[in-house]
Write a protein that holds these residues in place. Structure first.
Motif, mmCIF file in Angstrom:
data_model
loop_
_atom_site.group_PDB
_atom_site.id
_atom_site.type_symbol
_atom_site.label_atom_id
_atom_site.label_comp_id
_atom_site.label_asym_id
_atom_site.label_seq_id
_atom_site.Cartn_x
_atom_site.Cartn_y
_atom_site.Cartn_z
ATOM 1 N N TRP A 1 -0.082 -2.281 -1.159
ATOM 2 C CA TRP A 1 -0.495 -3.062 0.007
ATOM 3 C C TRP A 1 0.680 -3.399 0.915
ATOM 4 C CZ3 TRP A 1 -1.287 -4.649 -5.039
ATOM 5 C CH2 TRP A 1 -0.338 -5.546 -5.554
ATOM 6 N N ASN A 2 1.923 -3.182 0.464
ATOM 7 C CA ASN A 2 3.096 -3.449 1.300
ATOM 8 C C ASN A 2 3.803 -2.168 1.750
ATOM 9 O OD1 ASN A 2 2.916 -6.243 1.292
ATOM 10 N ND2 ASN A 2 4.020 -6.430 -0.623
ATOM 11 N N GLU A 3 3.344 -1.004 1.299
ATOM 12 C CA GLU A 3 3.985 0.236 1.706
ATOM 13 C C GLU A 3 3.674 0.519 3.170
ATOM 14 O OE1 GLU A 3 2.832 3.386 -0.891
ATOM 15 O OE2 GLU A 3 4.025 2.611 -2.548
ATOM 16 N N ARG A 4 4.675 1.042 3.846
ATOM 17 C CA ARG A 4 4.503 1.370 5.258
ATOM 18 C C ARG A 4 3.892 2.761 5.392
ATOM 19 N NH1 ARG A 4 9.856 0.426 8.436
ATOM 20 N NH2 ARG A 4 8.407 0.853 10.097
ATOM 21 N N GLU A 5 3.086 2.930 6.395
ATOM 22 C CA GLU A 5 2.523 4.241 6.693
ATOM 23 C C GLU A 5 3.663 5.143 7.169
ATOM 24 O OE1 GLU A 5 -0.662 5.503 6.517
ATOM 25 O OE2 GLU A 5 -1.101 3.685 5.390
ATOM 26 N N VAL B 1 5.103 16.356 11.285
ATOM 27 C CA VAL B 1 5.870 16.187 10.049
ATOM 28 C C VAL B 1 6.283 14.728 9.948
ATOM 29 C CG1 VAL B 1 6.731 18.557 9.903
ATOM 30 C CG2 VAL B 1 8.008 16.870 11.210
ATOM 31 N N GLU B 2 6.561 14.296 8.737
ATOM 32 C CA GLU B 2 6.969 12.905 8.532
ATOM 33 C C GLU B 2 8.409 12.737 8.991
ATOM 34 O OE1 GLU B 2 7.341 9.601 4.960
ATOM 35 O OE2 GLU B 2 6.203 11.420 4.627
ATOM 36 N N TYR B 3 8.634 11.719 9.795
ATOM 37 C CA TYR B 3 9.976 11.423 10.278
ATOM 38 C C TYR B 3 10.767 10.753 9.177
ATOM 39 C CZ TYR B 3 13.748 9.062 12.752
ATOM 40 O OH TYR B 3 14.973 8.614 13.138
#
Length: 103
Positions: free
Chosen positions: A19-23, A91-93
């Protein structure tokens, strides 16, 4: 016992908790310009492919006979899925942490 907000005791601000992880921050793929594919025009006189834009690829004839009738020497070549983004266009930065000072 659970605290208010239904989190386990002490886990409300745990950065590893789901619940605290960033997208992930997504950016356009530099390899394909965010398109997800690479298009190639095939020059049947020179027997080689050249990368082109999607718009150009769409305008190319399908067969050599059609191209000859239009006095062209290019036909549609391969449409390849971008290997970097796997066709997603993004892509993920990942920030470059080497630029930060380590104290």
């Amino acid at each position: 016992m659970y605290e208010s907000g239904y989190y386990p005791a002490g886990a409300e601000y745990d950065p590893r908790a789901p619940w605290n992880e960033r997208e992930p921050t997504m950016i356009d793929c530099a390899a394909c310009g965010g398109k997800g594919y690479h298009w190639h025009a095939y020059d049947f006189e020179a027997d080689r492919e050249t990368e082109c834009t999607e718009e150009t690829w769409e305008l190319l004839p399908e067969t050599e006979e059609e191209a000859i009738a239009k006095r062209m020497h290019f036909i549609k070549g391969e449409k390849e899925t971008c290997e970097v983004c796997d066709g997603e266009g993004e892509v993920e930065y990942e920030p470059d942490y080497d630029d930060y000072d380590e104290d």
